[in-house]
Design a protein around this motif. Structure first.
Motif, mmCIF file in Angstrom:
data_model
loop_
_atom_site.group_PDB
_atom_site.id
_atom_site.type_symbol
_atom_site.label_atom_id
_atom_site.label_comp_id
_atom_site.label_asym_id
_atom_site.label_seq_id
_atom_site.Cartn_x
_atom_site.Cartn_y
_atom_site.Cartn_z
ATOM 1 N N THR A 67 5.208 37.961 9.871
ATOM 2 C CA THR A 67 5.049 38.472 11.165
ATOM 3 C C THR A 67 3.751 38.281 11.867
ATOM 4 O OG1 THR A 67 4.447 40.662 10.695
ATOM 5 C CG2 THR A 67 6.539 40.430 10.610
ATOM 6 N N GLY A 101 14.108 37.260 15.338
ATOM 7 C CA GLY A 101 14.195 38.308 16.227
ATOM 8 C C GLY A 101 15.061 38.037 17.264
ATOM 9 N N GLU A 102 15.109 36.645 17.599
ATOM 10 C CA GLU A 102 16.020 36.207 18.711
ATOM 11 C C GLU A 102 17.423 36.263 18.636
ATOM 12 O OE1 GLU A 102 14.210 35.935 21.476
ATOM 13 O OE2 GLU A 102 12.377 36.419 20.381
ATOM 14 N N ASP A 140 12.852 30.580 11.545
ATOM 15 C CA ASP A 140 11.958 31.143 12.424
ATOM 16 C C ASP A 140 12.716 31.900 13.824
ATOM 17 O OD1 ASP A 140 9.390 31.196 13.767
ATOM 18 O OD2 ASP A 140 9.412 29.110 14.292
ATOM 19 N N GLU A 141 11.652 32.744 14.290
ATOM 20 C CA GLU A 141 12.352 33.603 15.659
ATOM 21 C C GLU A 141 13.567 34.354 15.167
ATOM 22 O OE1 GLU A 141 11.776 31.867 19.497
ATOM 23 O OE2 GLU A 141 10.950 29.845 18.444
ATOM 24 N N LYS A 166 8.277 39.408 16.909
ATOM 25 C CA LYS A 166 8.631 40.668 17.442
ATOM 26 C C LYS A 166 8.411 41.811 16.572
ATOM 27 C CE LYS A 166 12.309 39.626 21.125
ATOM 28 N NZ LYS A 166 13.739 39.603 21.175
ATOM 29 N N THR A 205 8.981 35.875 12.474
ATOM 30 C CA THR A 205 9.180 36.592 14.009
ATOM 31 C C THR A 205 7.676 37.195 14.656
ATOM 32 O OG1 THR A 205 10.271 38.102 15.321
ATOM 33 C CG2 THR A 205 9.488 38.925 13.170
ATOM 34 N N SER A 224 11.760 34.182 6.545
ATOM 35 C CA SER A 224 11.899 34.448 8.203
ATOM 36 C C SER A 224 10.791 34.864 8.849
ATOM 37 C CB SER A 224 12.763 35.671 8.180
ATOM 38 O OG SER A 224 14.127 35.552 7.291
ATOM 39 N N LEU A 238 10.056 44.114 14.546
ATOM 40 C CA LEU A 238 11.579 44.459 14.048
ATOM 41 C C LEU A 238 12.097 45.610 13.888
ATOM 42 C CD1 LEU A 238 12.426 41.394 11.865
ATOM 43 C CD2 LEU A 238 12.888 41.417 14.449
ATOM 44 N N SER A 261 4.507 43.796 14.681
ATOM 45 C CA SER A 261 4.295 42.096 14.546
ATOM 46 C C SER A 261 2.875 41.872 14.762
ATOM 47 C CB SER A 261 5.145 41.567 15.345
ATOM 48 O OG SER A 261 5.123 42.082 16.670
#
Length: 537
Positions: free
Chosen positions: A233, A311-312, A308-309, A352, A350, A348, A354, A205
């Motif tokens: 990312t 990865g959460e 959005d986010e 993070k 993130t 999408s 992934l 990311s």
């Protein structure tokens, strides 16, 4: 109306007309021709047919040539057959032949292909087909049969799978001699999208491999195809939401009100809430729901769903999202009725890594590949300043322009002097574009109060000194010229500085560790271990 909708959801088969199909058609035509002939006439004609390799044969299921192997087996909306000059004389016969196994409209398209081995002629014909007949809003309806035709026709069709026919399905047929229960008569050919490697190679990311040329490439070439899922990312504040809106606006017929933002961290509290937010619920589906509730997927029909986010989302809930994206259909909460999704572009985002999350079993691999058809790592602001001053200047100007749009009274003050610009360029900006926006906005307020014509370095310094950042990044924000500066966490500060200098050396050495160790004057093995440990390549 329902019948019309169902018909419009049927596939559209596209194929070249090949010599095997022509030969199989002529064998059947000769068979029909001889039906009413006398034995003597049959014998005479059969000799002629044998010489031309078109001995009479009746129709036989799944042995009627590559085109009909597919068109005889499935219901279709329509069939497009591309024909070279060589076979154009059979145009009417081909239409009759294919319609014997499929009742939908058959369009035989006469192309300008004189030489069926000419890649250039075939490319032009396929591009013309795309421009005249291909609906970019519904690419998944198109089934390309790549078996008929010459190797050049097959190659160019597959080549354009990654640029013109993105999102379509590709099939090949199998010789009936080799077909069996385990080997079907036709099968899907999975074609990877031919996007630039920087867009398709999984990266962390914090990757900084993407440049603004590729970013523009995404907007110009890939944003127009809603079937391409895009994963953005990068660090917090790099402008993922803004870029997602740019991608949305680059689509044909896009509207501001069908860009639907979803913060996955907020709605992924439990499976029920997650499902209701994404898919909706009808009145009475749960206690307290007094009216129908439309889900985010439905609201995004014909537009963009921005997750959005992503990865959460807890691992246990990721299958809920996967099923909707994979099957392009949803069910409202506590409802069994299936709702088909039409033209929902999935973007999408993130901060993070992934790939690491997949390796740790925290993120589903199948979901990752569904959302990351095109992976776009966005640079942090500090690196743009170091590597691309033109883009940095544009971002700065755009930020000031947006501030004026928010507060028109700042029009005469939203500009920086040359000294302030250099100072801004040399800051680390751990909060990236978001932090830059806040600092410039507050600096405009100061400029208005002091009636200064421009934002000065002193004003920027003041705003930075007042800004409270997470403890691990406080030192980065302090002006480096401060003679009294002492880091609150020496070990962490030294590590960050070491990483910063190693990155710069690797950039100059084009990621060659051996060259970088000469620039830094250090041991190769220690440097190589450090680079691997901190994922600096």
């Amino acid at each position: 109306m329902m019948e019309k909708e169902k018909k419009e959801e049927l596939p559209i088969v596209v194929s070249w007309v090949g010599s095997t199909d022509i030969q199989r058609m002529r064998k059947w035509m000769n068979y029909e021709f001889l039906k009413d002939k006398s034995p003597e006439e049959k014998e005479k004609y059969e000799i002629q047919f044998k010489e031309s390799r078109t001995s009479p044969e009746p129709e036989e299921n799944r042995k009627n040539g590559p085109i009909r192997t597919i068109t005889d087996d499935i219901k279709t909306q329509k069939i497009y057959l591309l024909c070279s000059k060589e076979f154009s004389k059979y145009k009417d016969d081909i239409e009759v032949w294919v319609k014997r196994g499929n009742k939908s409209p058959v369009h035989v398209i006469e192309t300008e292909v004189n030489d069926p081995t000419s890649y250039e002629e075939i490319l032009k014909a396929l591009i013309k087909f795309h421009d005249d007949y291909f609906d970019e809003k519904k690419p998944s309806l198109y089934y390309f049969n790549i078996t008929p035709g010459t190797p050049a026709m097959q190659a160019m069709t597959l080549f354009l799978a990654g640029s013109r026919f993105i999102g379509s399905k590709f099939y090949a047929t199998r010789d009936p001699r080799y077909a069996s229960k385990d080997n079907r008569y036709y099968y899907p050919v999975h074609v990877p999208y031919t996007l630039p490697s920087a867009l398709t190679t999984p990266t962390s990311s914090t990757s900084t491999t993407i440049d603004y040329d590729i970013r523009q490439d995404v907007l110009t070439h890939y944003a127009i195809y809603p079937s391409i899922t895009i994963l953005l990312t990068g660090e917090s504040g790099v402008g993922k939401t803004e870029f997602a809106k740019e991608i949305h606006n680059a689509q044909k017929d896009s509207k501001p009100d069908n860009f639907i933002y979803v913060n996955c961290a907020e709605i992924a509290t439990d499976p029920s809430t997650f499902s209701v937010e994404l898919f909706g619920a009808n009145k009475g589906a749960y206690t307290g729901l007094t009216s129908n509730r439309t889900g985010k997927f439905e609201l995004a029909q014909g537009g963009t769903l921005f997750l959005d986010e992503i990865g959460e989302i807890p691992f246990s809930m990721q299958s809920i999202l996967l099923n909707a994206i994979q099957n392009k259909e949803i069910r409202k909460f506590n409802d069994n009725k299936i709702i088909k999704l039409k033209n929902v572009r999935i973007i999408s985002a993130t901060n993070k890594d992934l790939i690491k999350a997949v390796e740790k079993g925290e993120f589903r691999e199948d979901l990752y590949y569904r959302i990351a058809m095109c992976c776009v790592p966005l640079k942090p602001l500090r690196e743009i300043a170091e590597t691309d001053e033109t883009s940095f200047k544009k971002l700065l100007d755009d930020t000031l322009e947006n501030i004026v749009k928010e507060i028109p009274d700042f029009k005469d003050y939203a500009k920086v002097d040359d000294v302030a610009y250099e100072f801004i360029k040399n800051q680390n900006w751990p909060g990236n574009l978001r932090q830059l926006h806040h600092v410039l906005l507050l600096s405009c307020v100061d400029a208005v109060q002091s009636k200064a014509g421009k934002i000065t370095k002193a004003v920027i310094e003041k705003q930075l000194s007042r800004m409270i950042m997470p403890s691990s990044k406080v030192e980065e924000v302090r002006p480096s010229e401060d003679p009294d500066f002492i880091p609150s966490n020496l070990e962490e500060w030294l590590l960050n500085k070491k990483i910063e200098f190693v990155k710069k050396a690797l950039a100059k050495a084009k990621d060659n560790v051996s060259t970088a160790k000469d620039i830094l004057g250090c041991d190769y093995q220690n440097l190589n271990n450090f680079v691997k440990k901190h994922n600096l390549k």
